[in-house]
Design an enzyme around this catalytic site. Sequence first.
Site, PDB file in Angstrom:
ATOM      1  N   ASP A   1       0.867  -1.160   0.000  1.00 24.67           N
ATOM      2  CA  ASP A   1       0.000   0.000   0.000  1.00 24.67           C
ATOM      3  C   ASP A   1       0.914   1.222   0.000  1.00 24.67           C
ATOM      4  OD1 ASP A   1      -3.194   0.621   1.641  1.00 24.67           O
ATOM      5  OD2 ASP A   1      -2.081   1.788   0.160  1.00 24.67           O
TER       6      ASP A   1
HETATM    7  C1  GLC Z   1      -4.302   4.371  -0.109  1.00 24.40           C
HETATM    8  C2  GLC Z   1      -5.192   3.192   0.220  1.00 24.40           C
HETATM    9  C3  GLC Z   1      -5.239   2.138  -0.855  1.00 24.40           C
HETATM   10  C4  GLC Z   1      -5.112   2.803  -2.205  1.00 24.40           C
HETATM   11  C5  GLC Z   1      -3.702   3.382  -2.296  1.00 24.40           C
HETATM   12  C6  GLC Z   1      -3.483   4.120  -3.630  1.00 24.40           C
HETATM   13  O1  GLC Z   1      -3.629   4.795   1.026  1.00 24.40           O
HETATM   14  O2  GLC Z   1      -4.988   2.528   1.460  1.00 24.40           O
HETATM   15  O3  GLC Z   1      -6.483   1.419  -0.711  1.00 24.40           O
HETATM   16  O4  GLC Z   1      -5.323   1.861  -3.243  1.00 24.40           O
HETATM   17  O5  GLC Z   1      -3.405   4.243  -1.210  1.00 24.40           O
HETATM   18  O6  GLC Z   1      -4.289   5.255  -3.683  1.00 24.40           O
END
Ligand code: GLC
Length: 736
Positions: free
Chosen positions: A274
């Site tokens: 993430d």
């Molecule tokens: C965010 C979220 C994730 C998302 C990623 C890209 O913090 O936790 O679900 O896909 O970053 O935006």
Amino acid sequence: MKIKGLFLLMSAMFVGTMTMAQSADIDQRVEELLQKMTVEEKIGQMHQVSGGYQFYNDIVGGNIGSILNVVDPIEINAVQRAAVEESRLGIPLLVSRDVIHGFRTIFPIPLGMAATFNPDIVERGARVAAIEATASGIRWTFSPMLDIARDPRWGRVAEGSGEDTYLDVQMGVAMVKGYQGGDYTDPTSMAACIKHFVGYGAAEGGRDYNTTMLSERALRNIYFPPFKACVDAGALTLMTSFNDVDGIPSTGNSWLLDDILRQEWGFDGMVVTDWNSSGEMIAHGYAEDLKHATELSIRAGVDMDMMSFGFIQHTKALLDEGKITMEQLDNAVRNILKLKFRLGLFDNPYVDEGLAARVAYAKEHLDAAKQCAAESIILLQNNGILPLKDAKRLLVTGPMAHAPYEQLGTWAFDGQEEHTVTPLMALREAYDVVYEPILTYSRDNDMSNIKAAKRAAKGVDAIVVCVGEEAILSGEAHSLSNLNLQGAQSALIAEMRATGKPVVVVVIAGRPLTIERDLASCDAMLYAFHPGTMGGEAIADIIKGSTVPSGKLPMTFIRDAGQAPFYYNHPVTGRPNNGTETLLDAIPIKAGQTSLGCTSYYLDSGYGPLLPFGYGLSYTTFAYSNIKLDKSEYTEGERIIVEYDLTNTGDYDATEVAQLYVRDLVGSVVRPVKELKGFERVTLKAGETRHCRFELSVADLAYWNRDMEYVVEPGSFELWVAGDSASGEALSFSVR
Ligand code: GLC
């Protein structure tokens, strides 16, 4: 019939063969390319950044493998051309985005999609999202979110499919199929990303990013199954979660990312962190610094680093110091290159720059979004005033009546509010409407204009009060400890109630709110989890009766935030609720202390939820009868046939979501009071009776037991077929 079956078998084999041949070809192309790559170029593939043009030189230098958050097809083609035509090896970029519930045409938030209990429309929605997003050049979405959520204080309940594992499995698989389609090289195929692995929704206190204390058995019985099902359905990528599971952050957890995901499940896709979740292991106190976090991530089995910049900065040194091996590096890069070959990016890296504008908001997309919204709306209460068939003149009030941006919900970056149809807009098409919003946004406390609404109420047949949450009040990082309607919304409902006119409340929110007092102040309540672009038309069609509501609760609705976490499939406990609670106001002064005979409940809010999982009313009524099992005793390998009659006992043609629940009465570990094992949408004309059936196998009763074996334990079971998780009579059967 036989010929058709033979044809299907042969075509499946042909596709299978094609897949195997394609797979062998891709593996060969990956190896050939890998041999040509320098260590720096390999590391560059593992580096994902947010942005496009600003990384032009890095892309030409082969230092970036993927970009996110670029949606302009012109910019995407430009940076893709830099990768393909200017870098040394011409490896295309993976272009990604959070396409969570639609790209331009916004569908209900995933919690709303789950409320449809209709995997087909959810798959259709994902397909529409893929068609619109890939038209911009986006070939990878960070969806579906599979996090089981039992605590509405957690803002990200909006993005998942609620509290039930079985429902989550059906919805997750539907989205994976919808996004990816049948042929991954098709330009409209968008790689799915199952997230957040794992247990993110179990954040203690419902506070986002908080720690989770989940046993292996809880993971295997509750949290893993949706991920496993989506892996089996061919999900091409997976994202690690921010949280730690029993002290180990998922991004550095090799038991999760290698033992379970690769060895046990055979996942052959690509794993991405993430956003900076690798770097966050420093804050977790699990990594000394970014270099150590990078080492932990790669060794655990992460392939691509989203935005920590640790991989690009430290991987070479870790390799030189022997802290990671060339094999680990090559395996990560193989997974990345394989994905790019699977999507056909080497052969077809660019997008038609005029396509996005041509496909956005296509009528068939809007129609699908409207159907999904209509089926997602749940009728919580109706004293008979709905549908408003005889009303001519309405007062429409409340901050969500005309909130085109808020109605789209969280993670709707690319939805354009000018395309939103709000409840006000749609109701104006059907009624003579007086519009007095009174509150201008959901947190507004300014009731100074209330007199205008009360004056307007005198001359109308009914009042529609649209309340709920601005989009930003749910979603990532937006947990709440108080789940009552914000601002003066409840006061507005009460004031409208006081006019004596029929009051319909429409809640448009990103989560289950505590709306017990609001239910008491209205004649009818519809609940729409941020219903998206066409939500207003769906709501108006239900209010006027051209659509009969069929939505069911994908999460339990609680009376008070203090009851959270609350979920229907809970263990019994040794003191199960038996209705003998003594509530606060019934306790005498100087009462003597006693606990014998007491059960697990709250002195102030009692035991039960406000509304149970699976609950939802219709304009008609349904009767379940003649529910019977084909046998009373089963053995391993057998099928369980449940037959029942469903009658539409009212005056409206309508759809019921019939639900099948099972309980394992005694286990080698305590078992839930019931678990959803099946559901089906049954559409019946007024007065019609349909003979229906559920079929499940004894193997569907398996679970991970005390010895951590996945088995069906012989013994007694109970089974229900009903319209929600709290209704129906139990049927008994046993497994030998
Ligand atoms: C965010 C979220 C994730 C998302 C990623 C890209 O913090 O936790 O679900 O896909 O970053 O935006």
